[in-house]
Design an enzyme around this catalytic site. Structure first.
Site, short mmCIF file in Angstrom:
data_model
loop_
_atom_site.label_atom_id
_atom_site.label_comp_id
_atom_site.label_asym_id
_atom_site.label_seq_id
_atom_site.Cartn_x
_atom_site.Cartn_y
_atom_site.Cartn_z
CE1 TYR A 1 -0.52 9.60 -17.65
CE2 TYR A 1 -2.74 8.75 -17.36
CZ TYR A 1 -1.53 9.14 -16.82
OH TYR A 1 -1.33 9.07 -15.47
CG ASP B 1 -5.10 3.81 -8.98
OD1 ASP B 1 -3.96 3.29 -9.02
OD2 ASP B 1 -5.30 5.03 -9.18
CG ASP C 1 0.14 6.45 -12.79
OD1 ASP C 1 1.07 6.60 -12.00
OD2 ASP C 1 -1.07 6.43 -12.43
CG ASP D 1 1.01 3.62 -9.17
OD1 ASP D 1 0.25 4.48 -9.63
OD2 ASP D 1 0.70 2.41 -9.12
CG HIS E 1 2.94 10.64 -13.87
ND1 HIS E 1 2.33 10.09 -12.77
CD2 HIS E 1 2.06 10.51 -14.88
CE1 HIS E 1 1.13 9.66 -13.10
NE2 HIS E 1 0.94 9.88 -14.39
CD GLU F 1 1.09 8.36 -7.11
OE1 GLU F 1 0.36 7.95 -6.21
OE2 GLU F 1 0.76 8.34 -8.31
CB CYS G 1 -7.99 7.33 -7.07
SG CYS G 1 -8.59 8.52 -8.29
NE ARG H 1 -0.73 11.76 -8.63
CZ ARG H 1 -1.66 10.82 -8.69
NH1 ARG H 1 -1.80 10.09 -9.79
NH2 ARG H 1 -2.44 10.58 -7.65
CD GLU I 1 -4.45 13.85 -9.78
OE1 GLU I 1 -4.87 14.77 -10.52
OE2 GLU I 1 -4.45 12.66 -10.10
CG ASN J 1 -5.95 13.57 -14.11
OD1 ASN J 1 -6.57 13.14 -15.09
ND2 ASN J 1 -5.88 12.90 -12.97
#
Length: 301
Positions: free
Chosen positions: A48, A62, A89, A91, A116, A118, A126, A161, A191, A213
């Site tokens: 990952y 982040d 990721d 974002d 993924h 989101e 985060c 996500r 999440e 996660n």
């Protein structure tokens, strides 16, 4: 020697097989290419690549400051060092639906097995912090539809996500997960679930693979793979675990150098020279050019 001999297309097929196997797959987070090689050596199913890790490695928080170019470049460097499938990721997809489409193709080109995207606003934060905001359903589904339409390799995994659980509750998370699957998501990443029962609720809502996660210091307890498999989870990530471990060790060593005037007290916990040479495969390079590794490594180090 050099990079993986397994093609990105082969890795994507393997990733699909892993998710369909009925056994939960563990994907530790790699913070650099060498750690990806270590993850493979230890027998994990995949790698990952965390957006938080990519940002933190640049000294950034982040909050969506990294660019597509930065993410694609570093993710590609990590993915090419392992025969395992790597998922990254992405974002919020780095912009509007057209940007999301480009993101998918750039990450395909970089050799990733999937990504993924989101449903947070940009700038994001985060997923285990308070005060998140999510976009409306139309915007969220447009992102996923654009991603699914843009991919050229049908085995490249598009995962959606959703962070809506922390904003509007569990029922909203179930409803959004269903809508994201209808929009083309191959898998769902819910999440910041608060309990195993909440993971089970997402499992009951959709018939696609689900990711859990297991990040330290977050909203979710650190459930075991057996506990997660019992509620139907297909994949579990440990996104920042190795970076936190490495930086913790680095801080302790720096403190020791500062206080003792030497690193001697920390040497016992370090990767030895011999082990490092093994991990970077000096022997493989020596088979190609016998002048590369024509010396003895001292036994202690």
């Amino acid at each position: 020697m050099l990079y993986s001999t397994t093609t990105p297309e082969q890795k994507r097929v393997r990733f699909r097989e892993v998710l369909a196997s009925g056994t939960i797959a563990q994907f530790p987070g790699a913070f650099n290419p060498l750690s990806a090689r270590l993850i493979q050596e230890k027998g994990f199913a995949g790698v990952y690549i965390s957006g938080a890790v990519l940002a933190n490695d640049l000294g950034l928080p982040d909050i969506g400051l990294t660019t597509l170019t930065e993410v694609a470049t570093r993710a590609g460097q990590i993915a090419r060092m392992t025969d395992l499938p790597a998922i990254v990721d992405a974002d919020t997809g780095f912009g509007e639906p057209m940007n999301v489409a480009r993101t998918v193709q750039e990450l395909e080109n970089a050799g990733l097995a999937g990504l993924h995207i989101e449903d947070q606003f940009n700038p994001k934060r985060c997923g285990h912090l308070d005060g998140k905001n999510v976009v409306d359903l139309d915007t969220a589904t447009k992102r996923i539809r654009a991603a699914a339409d843009a991919r050229r390799d049908p085995n490249f995994l598009i995962m959606a996500r959703t962070d809506i659980r922390a904003v509007d509750g569990l029922q909203a998370a179930q409803d959004r997960a269903k809508a994201l699957v209808d929009a083309g998501a191959d898998a769902i990443f819910p999440e910041a679930m608060a309990s195993l029962a909440e993971f089970q609720a997402i499992r009951d809502a959709v018939d696609v693979p689900i990711l859990a996660n297991m990040t330290e210091f977050g909203k979710s307890a650190l459930f075991t793979v057996d506990q997660l498999q019992d509620v139907g989870i297909n994949m579990v990530i440990y996104p920042v675990t190795l970076l936190r471990s490495a930086m913790g060790a680095a801080e302790r060593t720096l403190d020791s150098i500062k206080s003792d005037g030497t690193q001697e007290a920390q040497v016992g916990g370090m990767l030895t020279r011999a082990r490092l040479y093994e991990l970077v495969d000096y022997e493989g390079y020596n088979r190609f050019d016998t002048g590369v590794f024509n010396f003895q490594v001292p036994g202690k180090y």
